[in-house]
Design a protein around this motif. Structure first.
Motif, PDB file in Angstrom:
ATOM      1  N   ASP A 209      45.932  -3.042 -24.516  1.00 30.22           N
ATOM      2  CA  ASP A 209      47.210  -3.020 -25.233  1.00 30.22           C
ATOM      3  C   ASP A 209      47.586  -1.603 -25.645  1.00 30.22           C
ATOM      4  OD1 ASP A 209      47.880  -5.662 -25.023  1.00 30.22           O
ATOM      5  OD2 ASP A 209      47.151  -6.238 -26.999  1.00 30.22           O
ATOM      6  N   ALA A 210      46.600  -0.812 -26.064  1.00 30.39           N
ATOM      7  CA  ALA A 210      46.892   0.562 -26.481  1.00 30.39           C
ATOM      8  C   ALA A 210      47.420   1.388 -25.315  1.00 30.39           C
ATOM      9  CB  ALA A 210      45.638   1.210 -27.066  1.00 30.39           C
ATOM     10  N   LEU A 211      46.801   1.251 -24.137  1.00 34.15           N
ATOM     11  CA  LEU A 211      47.250   1.992 -22.956  1.00 34.15           C
ATOM     12  C   LEU A 211      48.649   1.559 -22.534  1.00 34.15           C
ATOM     13  CD1 LEU A 211      43.945   1.946 -20.899  1.00 34.15           C
ATOM     14  CD2 LEU A 211      45.048   3.979 -21.832  1.00 34.15           C
ATOM     15  N   LEU A 212      48.886   0.253 -22.501  1.00 33.24           N
ATOM     16  CA  LEU A 212      50.205  -0.247 -22.100  1.00 33.24           C
ATOM     17  C   LEU A 212      51.283   0.234 -23.068  1.00 33.24           C
ATOM     18  CD1 LEU A 212      49.241  -3.900 -21.089  1.00 33.24           C
ATOM     19  CD2 LEU A 212      49.857  -2.036 -19.540  1.00 33.24           C
ATOM     20  N   ALA A 213      50.923   0.366 -24.346  1.00 33.84           N
ATOM     21  CA  ALA A 213      51.902   0.799 -25.351  1.00 33.84           C
ATOM     22  C   ALA A 213      52.390   2.212 -25.102  1.00 33.84           C
ATOM     23  CB  ALA A 213      51.285   0.697 -26.748  1.00 33.84           C
TER      24      ALA A 213
ATOM     25  N   CYS B  16      53.343   3.607 -22.473  1.00 28.46           N
ATOM     26  CA  CYS B  16      54.459   3.712 -21.509  1.00 28.46           C
ATOM     27  C   CYS B  16      55.403   2.520 -21.617  1.00 28.46           C
ATOM     28  CB  CYS B  16      53.938   3.882 -20.081  1.00 28.46           C
ATOM     29  SG  CYS B  16      52.785   2.629 -19.523  1.00 28.46           S
ATOM     30  N   GLY B  17      55.399   1.850 -22.767  1.00 28.69           N
ATOM     31  CA  GLY B  17      56.345   0.762 -23.011  1.00 28.69           C
ATOM     32  C   GLY B  17      56.225  -0.376 -22.024  1.00 28.69           C
ATOM     33  N   ALA B  18      54.985  -0.706 -21.637  1.00 27.82           N
ATOM     34  CA  ALA B  18      54.771  -1.711 -20.590  1.00 27.82           C
ATOM     35  C   ALA B  18      54.339  -3.061 -21.127  1.00 27.82           C
ATOM     36  CB  ALA B  18      53.735  -1.196 -19.593  1.00 27.82           C
ATOM     37  N   GLY B  19      54.695  -3.381 -22.371  1.00 27.40           N
ATOM     38  CA  GLY B  19      54.359  -4.682 -22.916  1.00 27.40           C
ATOM     39  C   GLY B  19      52.923  -4.741 -23.385  1.00 27.40           C
ATOM     40  N   ASP B  20      52.347  -5.959 -23.335  1.00 29.25           N
ATOM     41  CA  ASP B  20      50.969  -6.119 -23.782  1.00 29.25           C
ATOM     42  C   ASP B  20      50.161  -6.848 -22.719  1.00 29.25           C
ATOM     43  OD1 ASP B  20      51.748  -8.767 -23.957  1.00 29.25           O
ATOM     44  OD2 ASP B  20      51.763  -8.820 -26.145  1.00 29.25           O
TER      45      ASP B  20
END
Length: 409
Positions: free
Chosen positions: A293-297, A299-303
């Protein structure tokens, strides 16, 4: 090696193959010190930057690079570690033949779709790759292109203006060009056997073979480096002039899983003997779920649930490293470099300290970053709440990612 669970997660039939054409000599660039695909821009070889974009993209599968017979050592030096992640073939006498040989090298992989890209277009981006892939059909190709903006003149035999050509409907073609794999391979093979060698791109071969090709919006940044001036301007763009401000983003993730009967827990990719196990999505690795979740956050890629829904049975019991590696690949496809990962595990038991080194080593491999950029900590909840009652484990993760910066105005 890829295990069975990873193969399910990667959904191999959705992967798109790539042929990168890099066998040319670059004579028009007039460069005495080697072909233009091996020239340095911003401190790295042109072809290395091109490879980065495709190898980091989550939809891309096998990549074939067609190189000149004399360039094996040059390619390996330029590509670095990525040289072992691609298939190299010796290209032909023309671009057309190099593409055909690259396609032939993919037959054993039997991809459903393939992209063909010029090595000397290093500024291709993930969004352009996505648009092209989305437009490929079972019997339809895709061509990124830009509408022609300049007024066009046709020259007469005397070197004078013969006529003004209407630019309505005219486009300048770019790469990557995308196609259903088997039809474009058949078209290349047919043209080869008929001795037709005058096609300047793969969309022209598709047109000749009656394969429809859809135009998708190209990118003005996706320039082809043809002349020596192009190489110089690309180098200035990446490393010269005014300073660039880095775009540093931080993402946070939180996850919690309850205990259920069992004999071990998996934390940060490491199996730890314990009198209970964690219940939940996949192998319920609470640390890796928070990190995903931290990585996806960044680049605004959801969860994690956006990409790997808990309701989907294909994720039941799979290793959570799949989720982290997917998120890291997505970040890199968008131009990001993972600078740091920090995970805090909140539990009364098991003890994390004896396993911290193994966790750090595992995460280093997952994220492809050095161990000193990874922090794994553990704390108790001082016997308070569900953690204090040893009903479950919680995790907090923070990831820092550096994206390409903008030149200040």
């Amino acid at each position: 090696m890829t295990d069975a669970s990873e193969m399910r997660a990667l959904a191999a039939d959705d992967k798109v193959a790539v042929v990168i054409v890099a066998a040319g000599r670059g004579a028009r660039a007039g460069l005495a010190d080697g072909p233009k695909q091996y020239q340095t821009i911003g401190g790295r070889a042109v072809i290395a930057r091109t490879l980065d974009m495709f190898l980091a993209h989550p939809r891309i599968g096998p990549v074939v690079v067609a190189i000149h017979a004399d360039d094996s050592a040059l390619f390996r030096s330029a590509a670095g570690a990525n040289a072992d992640r691609v298939i190299t073939v010796t290209g032909g006498a023309s671009r057309q033949d190099s593409v055909r040989l690259g396609l032939l090298a993919l037959r054993g992989y039997a991809p459903s779709q393939v992209l063909v890209h010029d090595a000397v277009r290093p500024f291709v981006d993930a969004e352009l790759i996505d648009r092209t892939i989305a437009a490929i059909g079972e019997r339809q190709g895709a061509l990124p292109a830009l509408p022609v903006a300049d007024t066009l003149k046709r020259e007469s035999a005397a070197g004078m203006i013969g006529e003004t050509v209407s630019r309505n409907g005219l486009h300048a073609a770019q790469t990557p060009q995308g196609f259903p794999f088997w039809p474009i391979l058949a078209a290349h093979e047919k043209a080869h056997h008929l001795g037709k060698t005058d096609f300047t791109d793969d969309a022209a071969i598709a047109e000749w073979a009656h394969i429809p090709v859809k135009i998708v919006p190209g990118s003005p940044d996706n320039v082809k480096l043809t002349w020596a001036r192009d190489i110089s301007m690309a180098d200035q763009r990446l490393s010269g002039g005014r300073p660039r401000f880095p775009d540093i983003r931080t993402g946070n993730g939180y996850d919690v899983h309850a205990f259920e009967p069992g004999d071990h827990v998996t934390l940060c990719g490491v199996s730890i003997p314990h009198g209970k196990k964690l219940s939940g999505h996949s192998d319920a690795d609470v640390g890796l779920h928070a990190l995903t979740d931290a990585l996806l956050a960044t680049c605004g890629a959801g969860d994690i649930g956006t990409h790997f829904p808990p309701s989907d049975p294909q994720w039941k019991g799979v290793a959570s490293r799949i989720f982290v590696e997917y998120a890291a690949k997505l970040v890199r496809a968008r131009g990001g470099r993972i600078a740091n990962a920090d995970i805090t595990l909140i539990c009364e038991a098991p003890r994390v300290g004896p396993h911290r080194e193994a966790m750090t080593e595992t995460l280093s491999a997952m994220l492809a970053i050095s161990r000193d950029r990874i922090s794994i900590k553990a704390t108790t909840n001082e016997k308070l709440g569900f953690v204090g009652r040893e009903e479950g484990i919680a995790a907090i993760a923070t990831a820092s990612v550096v994206f390409p910066g903008d030149v200040p105005e």
